[in-house]
Write a protein that holds these residues in place. Sequence first.
Motif, mmCIF file in Angstrom:
data_model
loop_
_atom_site.group_PDB
_atom_site.id
_atom_site.type_symbol
_atom_site.label_atom_id
_atom_site.label_comp_id
_atom_site.label_asym_id
_atom_site.label_seq_id
_atom_site.Cartn_x
_atom_site.Cartn_y
_atom_site.Cartn_z
ATOM 1 N N GLY A 319 36.200 44.255 42.906
ATOM 2 C CA GLY A 319 36.962 45.463 43.192
ATOM 3 C C GLY A 319 38.259 45.222 43.905
ATOM 4 N N LYS A 320 38.792 43.991 43.848
ATOM 5 C CA LYS A 320 40.084 43.727 44.478
ATOM 6 C C LYS A 320 41.195 44.380 43.660
ATOM 7 C CE LYS A 320 38.689 39.441 46.769
ATOM 8 N NZ LYS A 320 38.968 38.011 47.006
ATOM 9 N N GLN A 551 29.861 49.605 39.715
ATOM 10 C CA GLN A 551 30.793 49.051 40.691
ATOM 11 C C GLN A 551 32.200 49.598 40.493
ATOM 12 O OE1 GLN A 551 30.315 47.444 43.324
ATOM 13 N NE2 GLN A 551 32.132 46.261 43.843
ATOM 14 N N SER A 552 32.605 49.830 39.244
ATOM 15 C CA SER A 552 33.947 50.354 38.996
ATOM 16 C C SER A 552 34.057 51.823 39.379
ATOM 17 C CB SER A 552 34.319 50.171 37.521
ATOM 18 O OG SER A 552 33.498 50.977 36.688
ATOM 19 N N PRO A 555 32.555 51.566 43.997
ATOM 20 C CA PRO A 555 32.382 50.200 44.515
ATOM 21 C C PRO A 555 31.709 50.175 45.877
ATOM 22 C CG PRO A 555 34.685 50.869 44.637
ATOM 23 C CD PRO A 555 33.969 51.938 43.875
ATOM 24 N N GLU A 558 33.535 47.281 50.790
ATOM 25 C CA GLU A 558 33.793 45.943 51.322
ATOM 26 C C GLU A 558 35.256 45.863 51.745
ATOM 27 O OE1 GLU A 558 31.564 43.916 51.954
ATOM 28 O OE2 GLU A 558 29.897 44.116 50.544
ATOM 29 N N TRP A 560 37.583 43.921 50.990
ATOM 30 C CA TRP A 560 38.550 43.501 49.971
ATOM 31 C C TRP A 560 38.755 44.531 48.861
ATOM 32 C CZ3 TRP A 560 34.067 40.522 50.966
ATOM 33 C CH2 TRP A 560 32.975 40.817 50.134
ATOM 34 N N VAL A 561 37.963 45.583 48.831
ATOM 35 C CA VAL A 561 38.043 46.544 47.729
ATOM 36 C C VAL A 561 39.383 47.281 47.763
ATOM 37 C CG1 VAL A 561 37.038 48.655 46.762
ATOM 38 C CG2 VAL A 561 35.559 46.824 47.582
ATOM 39 N N ASP A 562 39.955 47.502 46.586
ATOM 40 C CA ASP A 562 41.213 48.236 46.439
ATOM 41 C C ASP A 562 41.101 49.576 47.167
ATOM 42 O OD1 ASP A 562 43.467 49.598 45.634
ATOM 43 O OD2 ASP A 562 43.288 49.043 43.522
ATOM 44 N N ARG A 565 40.323 52.701 45.346
ATOM 45 C CA ARG A 565 39.008 52.845 44.722
ATOM 46 C C ARG A 565 37.884 52.957 45.745
ATOM 47 N NH1 ARG A 565 38.314 47.793 41.166
ATOM 48 N NH2 ARG A 565 36.388 48.875 40.576
ATOM 49 N N SER A 566 38.215 53.025 47.018
ATOM 50 C CA SER A 566 37.171 53.066 48.045
ATOM 51 C C SER A 566 37.281 54.320 48.903
ATOM 52 C CB SER A 566 37.259 51.815 48.931
ATOM 53 O OG SER A 566 38.526 51.753 49.568
ATOM 54 N N ARG A 571 32.383 56.517 47.973
ATOM 55 C CA ARG A 571 31.295 55.922 48.744
ATOM 56 C C ARG A 571 30.076 56.841 48.746
ATOM 57 N NH1 ARG A 571 35.654 54.136 52.125
ATOM 58 N NH2 ARG A 571 35.367 55.880 53.562
#
Length: 616
Positions: A319-320, A551-552, A555, A558, A560-562, A565-566, A571
Amino acid sequence: MLFLLPVLVCVGLVVNGIRLRGRLRRLDTVAASGRPVDPAHVFLVAEGVRLPEAARRAASNHARRERLLVLDLVPGDLTVERALDVARMVDTRTYRADRSAPGRGAFQAVLVHRDLLERVGITRREGFSPVELVDITTQLKRYAPNATDLAVVHGVRAARDDAAMRVRVQQRAYACTPASLYMPFAPHIGTAIGAQVSQPIALVAMALFWFQPFFVCAGRVPLAPRDLIRSPIVRILGIVLFVVHSVRAGRQAARAKAAGLPADPLKEDRQRRRDEAAAWYGARVRRVGRLRDATSTECPWCGSGQLAARLRSTDLTMGKPGSFRLDDCRRCGHVFVNPALTPDGQDYYERDWRDGLATETAEHARAREAAADRARAELLRPYAQPRAWLDVGTGVGHFCNVARQRWPATAFGGLDVTDSVDEAHARGWVDAAFQGELVQVADDLAGRYDVISMFGYLERTRYPSEELDGAAKALAPGGHLLIELPNPECPPARWLGRYWSGWDVPRRLHLIPVDNLLAALEDRGLRPIVVQFGPAHRPGDLARALGLLIQSLAPKPEPWVDPRRSSPARRVLRVPLLLASIVPLLLAVVLDGLSRPWLVRGRRSNTYRVVARKEG
């Protein structure tokens, strides 16, 4: 079909009970001993555990006689649920000999050889929580993969237990497996669902679940759980007790925090590392666009300008941030990320993938490939007796650790671009460690190894042709090169599009068709003698695709996730999405199994292996 569900639950409870009882019956029981404790033996004991001198002598004598470096001491008076957890986690038939099995036990007390403690770097000797002993036991088994065992030691008194601590231990022990999502509550949820389908049979399933401990732990079993008689009541009230004990533990943690004491050192350390990672990624998120080279107009394999876009994808696995294009060469079929990542880009997208915060997840995922590693090691048996074997891209040396069971007289070396190879050497999984790319050290290693293997390496390098040059240079005359690669020509790659896990965008920079690889090996004086498709197939394409889809959409949170997208909404969406995916996941597993016989024929496999011999 739904009416069969309660029946299957009943059958599963009976079969699982037989399996767990068999594992407990095979536990060794340590005999009493009058010999003193070996000065080299150190005991790591959890808080609340009583370990009398007689038990120490017995355990030390057993470890000395069996030549063990680590012995997990299983108290005979464990609670029922802890005893069942031991049986679930440890296959007592194979635990000691299985070099890839995770370190598991009762997490009450552990005997460790002093030299091993120094190698691992553990300095504490007491005051451990059972959760801390989960991590310690895991690490010790890795450093002593075939000298670790567990046994019942009578006289040891287990610590007082409660539902909240037991769930914490379960979640830590199963942290890197799908079981962590449902382990504490699966039986209760399953019986509740069954009651809606067929109440009479569901009642039978509930009764089997409540009284399972009597079947597993009563009679000729070396354990005598102290709560066996009341275990059905404990199981009936399992969720209630978990809530009560969790509230109590929360209050104790709050009081400890108010007093300035560390409530949970492990949790605080993980949070500190997450905060550091969040700061590192946050400082670089705006510079992601600079981590790529210029767009190429030529195929990096054959030089053709006949390129076409194969697909576009984000980093579905981690998800970076960033979007990537895979180009397909119309002339040779080579598939590659275009534009390619710079070295800094590779560092960014591989950070925390198999190290850092993802170390444990990567370790457990790699350990589950033990069967594939054994098959890889067996490939060479008809053709050579390896004297020295270099595994390129070894990580912490999982392949070498497993391959030692097949080739005990072989000296294994490991090479990796990260310093994880030093950890492999510290564990004793490799005999020599080298850091860098193969092309960088090929001159220094020329002639030293008669076998070189590349599993999950070549496709992640910027210039795979140069790495093949390095392999040809480093390999001794008459030696063998083993390569395993994802097959971009397999049907799942077409059917699943960007959700085929074999792409692993953007970490896999090159997807090389088998004919291209065979021609390249021939050009370098490496004659292919084995081309293997079916046995190399990795099952589970559909199940992994479903995981990537989840996950897409939502996600896992975390560092590092974009950030785009978080969001909080995503969530919140993750939990219902995971619950809704249970049935589709089961269907995906079934379909994967049904399609396997067709996929392993011809060149349809999602993975292929090649063995080539160096002429001369």
